[in-house]
Design a protein around this motif. Structure first.
Motif, short mmCIF file in Angstrom:
data_model
loop_
_atom_site.label_atom_id
_atom_site.label_comp_id
_atom_site.label_asym_id
_atom_site.label_seq_id
_atom_site.Cartn_x
_atom_site.Cartn_y
_atom_site.Cartn_z
N UNK A 1 0.84 -1.17 -0.06
CA UNK A 1 0.14 0.01 -0.03
C UNK A 1 0.82 1.20 -0.09
N UNK A 2 1.87 1.24 0.86
CA UNK A 2 2.86 2.47 0.90
C UNK A 2 3.40 2.60 -0.45
N UNK A 3 3.90 1.57 -1.00
CA UNK A 3 4.51 1.70 -2.44
C UNK A 3 3.55 2.37 -3.48
N UNK A 4 2.43 1.97 -3.21
CA UNK A 4 1.43 2.45 -4.30
C UNK A 4 1.16 4.04 -3.98
N UNK A 5 0.95 4.30 -2.98
CA UNK A 5 0.73 5.93 -2.45
C UNK A 5 1.88 6.60 -2.84
#
Length: 151
Positions: A1-5
């Motif tokens: 999720x952090x990578x996507x943001x």
């Protein structure tokens, strides 16, 4: 999720950078430096370029291209219900000054011709004979490309 943001933030940042870069290119494309163009086109040396820059600064009214002040064209049509704005003065149709008389227009044209002749005489002193002949030839070609004036 952090990578996507993080990926989304990077994408938005890059989009903003590209948008600013494009705007800068458009602005620089609009600017026109006649002195620089003449230096390149006629192969002027540094001394001639400096003299030409002074001459062009002396006659700024002869350095404009296009219609009206600054080469801006008047807006065509009335879009969105806004009053039609004159591209030369920025005035709306109600604020626009009356058209000058024929005598006033002829007077202005004669003044411009006299300034152009004085400019050409000084330019002749700056350029070599071959360079000046090339300049005159180019001006004549440009005149011949213009559509004929209405009577």
């Amino acid at each position: 999720m952090k990578k996507m943001i993080l990926l989304l933030v990077a994408a938005f940042t890059m989009t903003g950078a590209f948008a600013q870069e494009d705007k800068g290119n458009r602005d620089s494309h609009r600017r026109f430096d006649r002195t620089e163009m003449m230096v390149k086109e006629y192969g002027l040396n540094e001394t001639q370029a400096a003299q030409l820059k002074e001459l062009n600064a002396k006659y700024p009214e002869l350095q404009r291209f296009g219609m009206g002040r600054g080469g801006r064209r008047p807006m065509m049509g009335n879009r969105g219900g806004n009053p039609q704005v004159d591209g030369n003065s920025g005035a709306t149709a109600q604020e626009r000054p009356a058209r000058p008389s024929r005598e006033e227009m002829e007077k202005r044209m004669n003044e411009r011709r006299q300034k152009q002749e004085a400019y050409d005489q000084e330019l002749k002193g700056i350029m070599t004979e071959d360079q000046f002949n090339a300049y005159q030839k180019k001006r004549e070609e440009m005149r011949n490309r213009r559509p004929p004036r209405r009577q």
